[in-house]
Design an enzyme around this catalytic site. Sequence first.
Site, PDB file in Angstrom:
ATOM      1  N   HIS A 157     -17.244 -84.168 -29.103  1.00 13.54           N
ATOM      2  CA  HIS A 157     -17.501 -83.745 -30.699  1.00 13.54           C
ATOM      3  C   HIS A 157     -18.213 -84.226 -31.523  1.00 13.54           C
ATOM      4  O   HIS A 157     -17.816 -85.193 -32.913  1.00 13.54           O
ATOM      5  CB  HIS A 157     -15.966 -83.539 -31.476  1.00 13.54           C
ATOM      6  CG  HIS A 157     -15.335 -82.108 -30.486  1.00 13.54           C
ATOM      7  ND1 HIS A 157     -14.233 -82.238 -29.680  1.00 13.54           N
ATOM      8  CD2 HIS A 157     -15.712 -81.097 -30.364  1.00 13.54           C
ATOM      9  CE1 HIS A 157     -13.571 -81.257 -28.791  1.00 13.54           C
ATOM     10  NE2 HIS A 157     -14.740 -80.711 -29.397  1.00 13.54           N
ATOM     11  N   HIS A 176     -23.596 -82.611 -29.302  1.00 16.93           N
ATOM     12  CA  HIS A 176     -22.330 -81.385 -28.934  1.00 16.93           C
ATOM     13  C   HIS A 176     -22.919 -79.983 -30.068  1.00 16.93           C
ATOM     14  O   HIS A 176     -23.464 -78.653 -29.099  1.00 16.93           O
ATOM     15  CB  HIS A 176     -21.185 -81.326 -28.820  1.00 16.93           C
ATOM     16  CG  HIS A 176     -20.383 -80.234 -28.893  1.00 16.93           C
ATOM     17  ND1 HIS A 176     -20.384 -79.284 -27.851  1.00 16.93           N
ATOM     18  CD2 HIS A 176     -19.916 -79.525 -29.901  1.00 16.93           C
ATOM     19  CE1 HIS A 176     -19.526 -78.196 -28.133  1.00 16.93           C
ATOM     20  NE2 HIS A 176     -19.080 -78.658 -29.603  1.00 16.93           N
ATOM     21  N   HIS A 181     -20.618 -76.086 -37.166  1.00 16.38           N
ATOM     22  CA  HIS A 181     -18.920 -75.554 -36.010  1.00 16.38           C
ATOM     23  C   HIS A 181     -18.091 -77.026 -36.125  1.00 16.38           C
ATOM     24  O   HIS A 181     -16.842 -76.467 -36.019  1.00 16.38           O
ATOM     25  CB  HIS A 181     -19.087 -74.921 -34.735  1.00 16.38           C
ATOM     26  CG  HIS A 181     -19.685 -75.394 -33.966  1.00 16.38           C
ATOM     27  ND1 HIS A 181     -20.753 -76.108 -33.592  1.00 16.38           N
ATOM     28  CD2 HIS A 181     -18.711 -75.637 -33.037  1.00 16.38           C
ATOM     29  CE1 HIS A 181     -20.685 -76.409 -32.002  1.00 16.38           C
ATOM     30  NE2 HIS A 181     -19.808 -76.093 -31.687  1.00 16.38           N
ATOM     31  N   ASP A 182     -18.403 -77.989 -36.067  1.00 19.95           N
ATOM     32  CA  ASP A 182     -17.888 -79.071 -35.600  1.00 19.95           C
ATOM     33  C   ASP A 182     -17.581 -80.305 -36.557  1.00 19.95           C
ATOM     34  O   ASP A 182     -17.340 -80.677 -36.176  1.00 19.95           O
ATOM     35  CB  ASP A 182     -17.827 -79.748 -34.362  1.00 19.95           C
ATOM     36  CG  ASP A 182     -16.775 -78.842 -33.339  1.00 19.95           C
ATOM     37  OD1 ASP A 182     -15.840 -78.049 -33.816  1.00 19.95           O
ATOM     38  OD2 ASP A 182     -17.171 -78.821 -31.615  1.00 19.95           O
ATOM     39  N   ASP A 214     -20.391 -72.408 -27.791  1.00 17.40           N
ATOM     40  CA  ASP A 214     -19.122 -73.108 -27.846  1.00 17.40           C
ATOM     41  C   ASP A 214     -18.822 -73.476 -26.402  1.00 17.40           C
ATOM     42  O   ASP A 214     -18.956 -74.764 -26.030  1.00 17.40           O
ATOM     43  CB  ASP A 214     -18.117 -73.246 -28.455  1.00 17.40           C
ATOM     44  CG  ASP A 214     -17.658 -74.241 -29.215  1.00 17.40           C
ATOM     45  OD1 ASP A 214     -18.131 -74.858 -29.116  1.00 17.40           O
ATOM     46  OD2 ASP A 214     -16.431 -74.229 -29.131  1.00 17.40           O
TER      47      ASP A 214
END
Length: 818
Positions: free
Chosen positions: A544, A548, A586-587, A703
């Site tokens: 993560h 990614h 998103h992360d 994802d």
Amino acid sequence: MDTDTRRYSEPNSVAYCPIIGTGTSGTSSSGGGNSRPGHRKSSLALALTPEDEPMDVYQRNLMDLKYPTVLPPNPPLKALLVFHKSDSICEAITAACQRHQLDVTLVKSKEEALDTLQKSYATAQCYHLIIIDARSTKNLDAEHIARTIRHTHGHHLTTIIAVCKKSFFEKDDVLIALLDAGVNRCVAETTNLAMCSVELKQILHSIIRPHNVMSTQQALYTALHRLKEVVLITDDLLRIQYANRATERLLNMRLDEIISKQLEDIFVSDLSTISEQCKNIKEFDGILTVRRKSQEGIPMHVRVVPVACIGSAPTHLIFNFDVPGGQMDFIATLPQPKEAPRGSLHSVRRCSFDVRSIASDGLRRTSLAKLTSLPLEAPITKIINLLSQVQENCSADEARLIDKVLEFLKREGLYSPQMKEIRTDDPIATDLIGALLTGPSVYSSRRSSNDSIIRTGSSTRTATIVPAKMKSNPIIMELLDESLSWDFDIFKLEEITDYHPLLYLGMEMFRRFDVFATLNIDENVCKAWLAVIEAHYRKSNTYHNSTHAADVMQATGAFITQLTNKDMLVMDRMEEATALIAAAAHDVDHPGRSSAFLCNSNDALAVLYNDLTVLENHHAAITFKLTLGDDKINIFKNLDKETYKSARSTIIDMILATEMTRHFEHLAKFVSVFGGEEPREHNCQTDEETSILMRRMLIKVADVSNPARPMQFCIEWARRIAEEYFMQTDEEKQRHLPIVMPMFDRATCSIPKSQIGFIEYIIQDMMHAWESFIDMPQLITYMQINYSQWKKYDEQGVNTLAEIMAKQPPVGKMANSK
């Protein structure tokens, strides 16, 4: 369009002049001898109005009578000069502008130039000509200034001229870069006032005048759209290019259902007569039967006029429909289609398209029976299946009513899927799938970014364009050329950018999808935003991290491109931009531990979010906290309140959609809405709801797309996620916390088994459903190849990371260093 308008609406000049005075001039200088009595004469009029061009007065009057002209705007011309110092070159150009009665403003920096443009737009003013000193990038970055001007509202037709050194014309790379950035013409430096004056005269005639003529098109299209008569325009192959609002009402169809259709799709009558007559530039006048959506055909009187916009052969056909009795009352009595939603960024938004109607137009989709094959079963699923069976053997009226019931049943909150059966002897099923469906009170971990459980034929995207300061490495530029390919090597980009893949790929994606113009923001703000977001991804995470994030962003871009290439314009410009932003962020600030771990350890984030969707809520919140906390990186600062509110809502919703405890809920609803064999024309589900559903599935697939990537990438991602989970299990043992993922123990874990279970229970059905919608067979091909490889490893007893990696070629330096 009249003869004069056609004559002056020549394409925008993008050629440069190696020698002053020899550039493309378009039309010759206009004399005043043939102008009509009482008409004003000035160099401004010469530069702007087509009626001053020498022409036989009698002929001109006849043309006026037959095809009246919408005269272009004729304000006093304004010029903005961007020179870092007022030297002899600048003085000569200023004098030439004044000689042609241009109102000149001189600024000496990029910031001053952009501020001047913003103020002019706010006061409803406009600079028709902008001349930029491009002789030295040290003092002024002309390429960046030109690109920024093109992204500024109200300046898409502004003429931009770059003044270059004479030596630049001996090598074309500098000039091509300027032209690609939006410059209309490059001219060589000179202090000769006469040469400057002649060059400026040519620019006024060949570029500025056509631009002013082109600007009248908006008035004409607005008039056509508001017209009460039905007007429809096709190309020479009878493909519909334009339809006004009255056409929507007549056909009981929305614009997105009309545009690009073949004419035969809306007529019952044979159209061969029209085709034959129009080839010979003959008008057609007769009765044709119009096919209204979901209703019987209506005979109507239709007049067809062929038009040759270029050359002598007809390029377009104009259709006029006479409604019965010549009154608008007829159309007013017909059922009205729903008005297309209009955003606040009209200049950058495409039409809002109904995803369902596009999906039903010949698109290969999965059967509704797909639901029954999924490893889940909810009461709502049973109800939908039963109603679908009843619908097959009922009357048309009853079927329409059942359609409405089905659409109401597909609303949010009606899905609580549960496994039909879980094999108790399968640790993957019990630990992974079971935990997913029990909700937020029990967590598992696997591959997601979240809770860590784990608008033609083809649309041409802009070629690789990254800011000049990021162009130092040709290897990076060559790699980014393939940034929309599904085989894109994200690990190589990670390596050659020194672990800054999100910054480079992000700028490339923003450029390709016109995000700068959509957000009305300077590209340096976007670059700074990407840098800050990437800095808040933790390099200590093996999975993560920003690589990614870049990978998910790349997959998102590939999916958007595929939708466009398949004529599925289901996303407008703002929706594309927000999807890319959501993918990039998103992360952000992922701690490398699952939500379950955070809850079990009483982490501050778990306390803050009440143990519910902990990581996804944090990712969304930190994204906006960072963005809004610094004006230098606030990519939303130029959006109006309503547009920002909509963009924020979309980004948050997409980030939260990556939370895996609702995976089967999202999947079941997606399949039930997009998985029917027959198109449903009477739909209670709103366009916005289907768009939300499609966007959620898009980012979910992006994802967790690793098992559908080429095998070497799939295995590298598996190595990285396994290592991150191993580290979590190690910490849980050390701190005596509950073990969230017992299967991910360094000493006992079988990597192939974990991947096989992940593909079987999570990836397989989702990929088939998504591929059926988007039509990307390589997703299924790669997934099957990878699944077979993991099976092979399992059969061979190759279980550990070391054993698997020993069989793989290295993927960048990362494979060797970790």
